[in-house]
Design an enzyme around this catalytic site. Sequence first.
Site, PDB file in Angstrom:
ATOM      1  N   ARG A   1       0.815  -1.234   0.000  1.00  0.00           N
ATOM      2  CA  ARG A   1       0.000   0.000   0.000  1.00  0.00           C
ATOM      3  C   ARG A   1       0.843   1.277   0.000  1.00  0.00           C
ATOM      4  O   ARG A   1       0.393   2.331   0.431  1.00  0.00           O
ATOM      5  CB  ARG A   1      -0.984   0.016   1.163  1.00  0.00           C
ATOM      6  CG  ARG A   1      -1.970  -1.133   1.125  1.00  0.00           C
ATOM      7  CD  ARG A   1      -3.197  -0.846   1.960  1.00  0.00           C
ATOM      8  NE  ARG A   1      -4.117  -1.954   1.852  1.00  0.00           N
ATOM      9  CZ  ARG A   1      -4.119  -3.012   2.655  1.00  0.00           C
ATOM     10  NH1 ARG A   1      -3.236  -3.082   3.631  1.00  0.00           N
ATOM     11  NH2 ARG A   1      -4.983  -3.978   2.480  1.00  0.00           N
TER      12      ARG A   1
ATOM     13  N   LYS B   1       3.194  11.327 -11.270  1.00  0.00           N
ATOM     14  CA  LYS B   1       2.274  10.531 -12.096  1.00  0.00           C
ATOM     15  C   LYS B   1       2.939   9.187 -12.357  1.00  0.00           C
ATOM     16  O   LYS B   1       4.006   9.122 -12.978  1.00  0.00           O
ATOM     17  CB  LYS B   1       1.999  11.229 -13.429  1.00  0.00           C
ATOM     18  CG  LYS B   1       0.939  12.315 -13.351  1.00  0.00           C
ATOM     19  CD  LYS B   1       0.573  12.802 -14.742  1.00  0.00           C
ATOM     20  CE  LYS B   1      -0.443  13.933 -14.665  1.00  0.00           C
ATOM     21  NZ  LYS B   1      -0.743  14.498 -15.998  1.00  0.00           N
TER      22      LYS B   1
ATOM     23  N   GLU C   1      10.219  18.262 -25.227  1.00  0.00           N
ATOM     24  CA  GLU C   1       9.579  18.677 -23.961  1.00  0.00           C
ATOM     25  C   GLU C   1      10.234  19.955 -23.422  1.00  0.00           C
ATOM     26  O   GLU C   1       9.569  20.796 -22.820  1.00  0.00           O
ATOM     27  CB  GLU C   1       9.657  17.559 -22.912  1.00  0.00           C
ATOM     28  CG  GLU C   1       8.918  16.270 -23.283  1.00  0.00           C
ATOM     29  CD  GLU C   1       7.387  16.356 -23.193  1.00  0.00           C
ATOM     30  OE1 GLU C   1       6.856  17.393 -22.737  1.00  0.00           O
ATOM     31  OE2 GLU C   1       6.720  15.379 -23.599  1.00  0.00           O
TER      32      GLU C   1
ATOM     33  N   LYS D   1       8.395  22.692 -14.155  1.00  0.00           N
ATOM     34  CA  LYS D   1       7.465  21.603 -13.819  1.00  0.00           C
ATOM     35  C   LYS D   1       7.234  21.546 -12.312  1.00  0.00           C
ATOM     36  O   LYS D   1       6.099  21.349 -11.858  1.00  0.00           O
ATOM     37  CB  LYS D   1       7.970  20.267 -14.354  1.00  0.00           C
ATOM     38  CG  LYS D   1       7.018  19.141 -13.974  1.00  0.00           C
ATOM     39  CD  LYS D   1       6.759  18.129 -15.009  1.00  0.00           C
ATOM     40  CE  LYS D   1       5.662  17.167 -14.535  1.00  0.00           C
ATOM     41  NZ  LYS D   1       5.534  15.980 -15.333  1.00  0.00           N
TER      42      LYS D   1
ATOM     43  N   GLU E   1      -3.754  18.113 -11.366  1.00  0.00           N
ATOM     44  CA  GLU E   1      -4.202  18.568 -12.681  1.00  0.00           C
ATOM     45  C   GLU E   1      -5.646  19.058 -12.682  1.00  0.00           C
ATOM     46  O   GLU E   1      -6.471  18.655 -13.502  1.00  0.00           O
ATOM     47  CB  GLU E   1      -3.984  17.467 -13.744  1.00  0.00           C
ATOM     48  CG  GLU E   1      -3.931  18.059 -15.147  1.00  0.00           C
ATOM     49  CD  GLU E   1      -3.453  17.095 -16.212  1.00  0.00           C
ATOM     50  OE1 GLU E   1      -2.524  16.318 -15.937  1.00  0.00           O
ATOM     51  OE2 GLU E   1      -4.010  17.145 -17.310  1.00  0.00           O
TER      52      GLU E   1
ATOM     53  N   ARG F   1      -1.783  22.513 -14.286  1.00  0.00           N
ATOM     54  CA  ARG F   1      -0.949  21.382 -14.747  1.00  0.00           C
ATOM     55  C   ARG F   1      -1.295  20.970 -16.176  1.00  0.00           C
ATOM     56  O   ARG F   1      -0.462  20.428 -16.896  1.00  0.00           O
ATOM     57  CB  ARG F   1      -1.076  20.194 -13.781  1.00  0.00           C
ATOM     58  CG  ARG F   1      -0.077  19.097 -14.076  1.00  0.00           C
ATOM     59  CD  ARG F   1       0.131  18.147 -12.915  1.00  0.00           C
ATOM     60  NE  ARG F   1       1.063  17.091 -13.308  1.00  0.00           N
ATOM     61  CZ  ARG F   1       1.617  16.217 -12.477  1.00  0.00           C
ATOM     62  NH1 ARG F   1       1.341  16.265 -11.191  1.00  0.00           N
ATOM     63  NH2 ARG F   1       2.455  15.303 -12.916  1.00  0.00           N
TER      64      ARG F   1
ATOM     65  N   ASN G   1       0.410  19.901 -21.101  1.00  0.00           N
ATOM     66  CA  ASN G   1      -0.033  19.080 -22.238  1.00  0.00           C
ATOM     67  C   ASN G   1       0.051  19.828 -23.565  1.00  0.00           C
ATOM     68  O   ASN G   1      -0.462  19.349 -24.582  1.00  0.00           O
ATOM     69  CB  ASN G   1      -1.481  18.603 -22.022  1.00  0.00           C
ATOM     70  CG  ASN G   1      -1.585  17.711 -20.807  1.00  0.00           C
ATOM     71  OD1 ASN G   1      -0.653  16.981 -20.487  1.00  0.00           O
ATOM     72  ND2 ASN G   1      -2.695  17.799 -20.094  1.00  0.00           N
TER      73      ASN G   1
ATOM     74  N   HIS H   1       0.445  17.985 -26.755  1.00  0.00           N
ATOM     75  CA  HIS H   1       0.233  16.563 -26.472  1.00  0.00           C
ATOM     76  C   HIS H   1      -1.101  16.034 -27.001  1.00  0.00           C
ATOM     77  O   HIS H   1      -1.231  14.830 -27.225  1.00  0.00           O
ATOM     78  CB  HIS H   1       0.332  16.289 -24.967  1.00  0.00           C
ATOM     79  CG  HIS H   1       1.753  16.296 -24.473  1.00  0.00           C
ATOM     80  ND1 HIS H   1       2.572  17.410 -24.602  1.00  0.00           N
ATOM     81  CD2 HIS H   1       2.515  15.352 -23.875  1.00  0.00           C
ATOM     82  CE1 HIS H   1       3.767  17.124 -24.085  1.00  0.00           C
ATOM     83  NE2 HIS H   1       3.757  15.888 -23.637  1.00  0.00           N
TER      84      HIS H   1
ATOM     85  N   HIS I   1      -0.543  12.889 -28.936  1.00  0.00           N
ATOM     86  CA  HIS I   1      -1.052  11.574 -28.525  1.00  0.00           C
ATOM     87  C   HIS I   1      -1.871  10.929 -29.640  1.00  0.00           C
ATOM     88  O   HIS I   1      -1.811   9.714 -29.849  1.00  0.00           O
ATOM     89  CB  HIS I   1      -1.935  11.696 -27.272  1.00  0.00           C
ATOM     90  CG  HIS I   1      -1.147  11.888 -26.010  1.00  0.00           C
ATOM     91  ND1 HIS I   1      -1.612  12.632 -24.947  1.00  0.00           N
ATOM     92  CD2 HIS I   1       0.075  11.437 -25.646  1.00  0.00           C
ATOM     93  CE1 HIS I   1      -0.699  12.620 -23.980  1.00  0.00           C
ATOM     94  NE2 HIS I   1       0.328  11.905 -24.382  1.00  0.00           N
TER      95      HIS I   1
ATOM     96  N   HIS J   1       7.747   9.492 -28.472  1.00  0.00           N
ATOM     97  CA  HIS J   1       6.763  10.411 -27.884  1.00  0.00           C
ATOM     98  C   HIS J   1       7.120  11.879 -28.178  1.00  0.00           C
ATOM     99  O   HIS J   1       6.278  12.666 -28.614  1.00  0.00           O
ATOM    100  CB  HIS J   1       6.690  10.153 -26.371  1.00  0.00           C
ATOM    101  CG  HIS J   1       5.847  11.140 -25.635  1.00  0.00           C
ATOM    102  ND1 HIS J   1       4.482  11.214 -25.776  1.00  0.00           N
ATOM    103  CD2 HIS J   1       6.185  12.134 -24.758  1.00  0.00           C
ATOM    104  CE1 HIS J   1       4.002  12.187 -25.014  1.00  0.00           C
ATOM    105  NE2 HIS J   1       5.018  12.763 -24.390  1.00  0.00           N
TER     106      HIS J   1
HETATM  107  N1  GLY Z   1       3.587  15.078 -18.301  1.00  0.00           N
HETATM  108  C1  GLY Z   1       2.518  15.887 -17.863  1.00  0.00           C
HETATM  109  C2  GLY Z   1       2.330  15.896 -16.378  1.00  0.00           C
HETATM  110  O1  GLY Z   1       3.138  15.372 -15.656  1.00  0.00           O
HETATM  111  O2  GLY Z   1       1.374  16.440 -15.904  1.00  0.00           O
END
Ligand code: GLY
Length: 366
Positions: A126, A148, A190, A233, A243, A247, A251, A254, A258, A271
Amino acid sequence: MAASVTLTVELGARAYSIVVARGVATLGAEVTRALGPAHGRRAALVADPTAARLHGAGVRAALIGAGFDLVELPVEGGEPRKQLATVEHVCDQLTRAGLDRHSPLFVLGGGVVGDLGGFAAACFLRGVDYVHLPTTLLAQVDSSIGGKTGVNLAAGKNLVGAFWQPRLVYADVATLATLPPRELAAGLAEVVKYGVIADETILTRLETRWPAPGNPIDENLLQELVADSAAIKAGVVTRDEREGGERALLNFGHTVGHAIEAATGYTALLHGEAVALGMLAACRVSVRYGGDPVLEGRLRKLLARLSLPTDIDNYLTDVVLDHLATDKKRAGTHIRFVVAERAGKAHTELIELSELRALFTKGALS
Ligand code: GLY
């Protein structure tokens, strides 16, 4: 630039440092400070085998020197391995190796191993502490920061995961010297993104100081770009961890990127290459929403200089546009699209999918 730069992701009790270093001289001390006295000696090094071969010796020596009793778990990179079965395998191995809830995980490698290792840390018993040791430019400026973690499903990328923040990110820019040029360029996409959404000087530094292909890259410049991108970031994640708003600016490029990746089966392009194309498409949409019309030309020139693809018109096919409609960030018939006002400033607009499709297909934007 100093031998290392330390940034902080300010998340209260879960705050952590990002150290952007040249070499691993301070890794042991940083890990000891970040994990504090409560952690156990037993620990796992979850490592991409290529990263372990190229960079493992210094990392192992630093961690053993800091008192850890390490078990090493190789995890192949590559999107096909980023699945629940791999996380189950890692957790199984952690159990067999006798790790407990005080045992930290060290995750060495690029974005795939980082996302997988972070997710294993989020799930195992956990949740256990973990430290990211990113070895690709993409991982150093993006995926290792912000918590993430997750894996793909057959139905799409990153559909299962958790927000689980690391205790430390230690980015050694010396590891970037062994990256294949194509992968380094993909990471630069990026970096360009941060220039567009937050700091125009990143673009000017790339335009004036990034060497022509085949020439040596100044490690100072690389460290500066990684540190400045990571700082942007870190600031965004500090203000909007889950997000809910800002945040989403990360994107930029993206949404179409994507869609291009999905339409081309995740194999034709890296990517970052898809993001490069997506940023050009996003510039065109941006002009419709008051954005600076010179930005697309400027980015096109810069991306070409960085050996990134720029032929967006060849990619705006029906198949790609169909994939826009299945974007996981869409809200009903609308999509929250990041538009660039000018270099260094962006915001989001809720745009109807049919409008996006019309903008891309009618040639209205060329
Ligand atoms: N790569 C986008 C984020 O971490 O929110």
